[in-house]
Design a protein around this motif. Structure first.
Motif, mmCIF file in Angstrom:
data_model
loop_
_atom_site.group_PDB
_atom_site.id
_atom_site.type_symbol
_atom_site.label_atom_id
_atom_site.label_comp_id
_atom_site.label_asym_id
_atom_site.label_seq_id
_atom_site.Cartn_x
_atom_site.Cartn_y
_atom_site.Cartn_z
ATOM 1 N N ARG A 123 -59.849 17.188 3.664
ATOM 2 C CA ARG A 123 -61.127 16.552 3.317
ATOM 3 C C ARG A 123 -60.844 15.150 2.780
ATOM 4 N NH1 ARG A 123 -65.761 19.563 3.098
ATOM 5 N NH2 ARG A 123 -66.745 18.157 1.643
ATOM 6 N N ALA A 149 -70.163 12.904 8.403
ATOM 7 C CA ALA A 149 -71.176 13.494 7.514
ATOM 8 C C ALA A 149 -70.792 14.921 7.146
ATOM 9 C CB ALA A 149 -72.544 13.449 8.181
ATOM 10 N N THR A 150 -70.233 15.665 8.094
ATOM 11 C CA THR A 150 -69.815 17.044 7.805
ATOM 12 C C THR A 150 -68.692 17.057 6.771
ATOM 13 O OG1 THR A 150 -70.397 17.651 10.047
ATOM 14 C CG2 THR A 150 -68.955 19.181 8.889
ATOM 15 N N GLY A 152 -68.237 14.852 4.459
ATOM 16 C CA GLY A 152 -68.715 14.344 3.163
ATOM 17 C C GLY A 152 -67.954 13.118 2.683
ATOM 18 N N ASP A 210 -78.251 11.175 7.794
ATOM 19 C CA ASP A 210 -77.526 12.237 7.077
ATOM 20 C C ASP A 210 -77.531 11.992 5.567
ATOM 21 O OD1 ASP A 210 -76.570 14.198 8.993
ATOM 22 O OD2 ASP A 210 -75.512 12.524 9.911
ATOM 23 N N TYR A 212 -76.737 9.209 3.909
ATOM 24 C CA TYR A 212 -75.799 8.210 3.391
ATOM 25 C C TYR A 212 -76.545 6.942 2.971
ATOM 26 C CZ TYR A 212 -71.367 10.461 4.628
ATOM 27 O OH TYR A 212 -70.275 11.289 4.681
ATOM 28 N N PRO A 278 -71.739 8.698 0.763
ATOM 29 C CA PRO A 278 -72.413 9.978 0.981
ATOM 30 C C PRO A 278 -73.373 10.298 -0.155
ATOM 31 C CG PRO A 278 -70.171 10.329 0.210
ATOM 32 C CD PRO A 278 -70.328 8.844 0.394
ATOM 33 N N ARG A 280 -74.717 12.072 -3.254
ATOM 34 C CA ARG A 280 -74.034 12.809 -4.346
ATOM 35 C C ARG A 280 -74.685 14.169 -4.447
ATOM 36 N NH1 ARG A 280 -69.433 10.218 -6.616
ATOM 37 N NH2 ARG A 280 -69.872 8.034 -6.971
ATOM 38 N N LEU A 281 -73.862 15.203 -4.458
ATOM 39 C CA LEU A 281 -74.443 16.563 -4.495
ATOM 40 C C LEU A 281 -74.767 16.969 -5.923
ATOM 41 C CD1 LEU A 281 -72.150 18.210 -1.805
ATOM 42 C CD2 LEU A 281 -74.444 17.259 -1.515
#
Ligand SMILES: C[S@@+](CC[C@H](N)C(=O)[O-])C[C@H]1O[C@@H](n2cnc3c(N)ncnc32)[C@H](O)[C@@H]1O
Length: 281
Positions: A123, A149-150, A152, A210, A212, A278, A280-281
């Protein structure tokens, strides 16, 4: 399509000074809370992008340089060993120090057409590329942005051709030569019909979908008296491409090239950089 080490060396200083500083500083800010990053550099050539980007990234960096040209990867290793302050090459990997940063560098020979996401199970924190995206097609950009995008990862690309070009002094054949050059640029560079000057816009649109946050910045080569060899090489490249199109007569092209190779020629050749961060989760 192959790229000579001489051409990549010739352009490196101009490439580094032309990058958008605004985007480079944003990249630095984005990673400011990281101690270490893993970076994939696609179409790495001689490693110019690593040398132009490392100073914006955290102290510990793991780089994977990906190219399908094994001889360029081997030459990149030599360039990096000369450039670093200290190196300890082990099998297949270089451990280097530069300006207080420690860099672990791997080299991977892959065809990006077959595999736009050569990070496999890893990753990456950052996927990057310099002077690559004007070679690729819209279809490849779709596959690539989906993979980014997958993963991250953040995405940063510099020096994508953008169709702005001004030659000074003016020459009566400039408009015809430029139009023919641009039509050649849209050809197939191994990835399908090149997206050419549209590449940056397409990447931006797809990654924005996605989630971003995308920023674009101009990074034109502004070349003058101190860049004579680079200007001559660009003019030669343009002339060779235009000749293949058959759209400009040989006599006109020869005259245009002689004038462009002459003393006193300056030019601005447009490029764009893009940074995509990306959600932020
Ligand atoms: C214009 S050069 C840029 C090299 C380097 N990033 C730089 O800024 O100097 C494009 C690079 O992409 C590589 N490349 C082109 N097509 C490729 C492919 N299908 N798979 C992997 N690398 C490719 C070339 O070998 C070359 O090193």
């Amino acid at each position: 399509m192959s790229f000579s080490p001489e051409w990549l060396r010739l352009r490196e200083a101009a490439d580094h000074r032309s990058r958008s500083l605004v985007l480079a500083r944003r990249l630095k800010t984005y990673f400011s809370d990281h101690n270490a990053v893993t970076v994939y550099d696609l179409g790495s050539g001689l490693g110019s992008n690593l040398r132009g980007t490392y100073r914006w990234l955290p102290r510990r960096q793991h780089w994977v340089l990906v190219d399908y040209d094994a001889s360029l990867l081997a030459a990149a290793r030599d360039e990096i060993e000369r450039w670093a302050d200290k190196v300890s090459p082990t099998q297949g990997i270089i451990d280097a120090e530069k300006d207080g940063r420690s860099l672990k560098i791997e080299f991977r020979c892959r065809d990006l057409v077959a595999d736009p996401a050569p990070w496999e199970g890893e990753r990456p924190n950052l996927v990057t590329a310099a002077a690559l995206f004007d070679l690729v097609s819209a279809g490849w950009i779709t596959r690539f942005t989906r993979a980014v995008a997958t993963s991250g990862a953040a995405f940063y690309t510099v020096l994508t051709h953008d169709e702005r070009a001004v030659w000074v002094p003016r020459h009566w054949a400039d408009a015809d030569v430029k139009a023919a050059f641009e039509s050649h640029f849209g050809g197939d560079k191994g990835f399908g019909a090149s997206a050419g000057g549209d590449a940056t816009r397409l990447i931006a649109e797809m990654l924005e979908k996605d989630g971003y946050k995308v920023e674009r910045g101009q990074s034109p080569w502004t070349l003058g008296a101190q860049d004579r060899a680079l200007i001559a090489s660009i003019a030669d490249g343009w002339a060779a491409a235009v000749r293949e199109t058959g759209r400009v007569s040989e006599a006109d092209l020869t005259e245009w090239l002689a004038s462009r190779r002459g003393a006193g020629t300056e030019c601005v050749i447009g490029h764009e950089d893009l940074l995509a961060l990306p959600p932020r989760l």
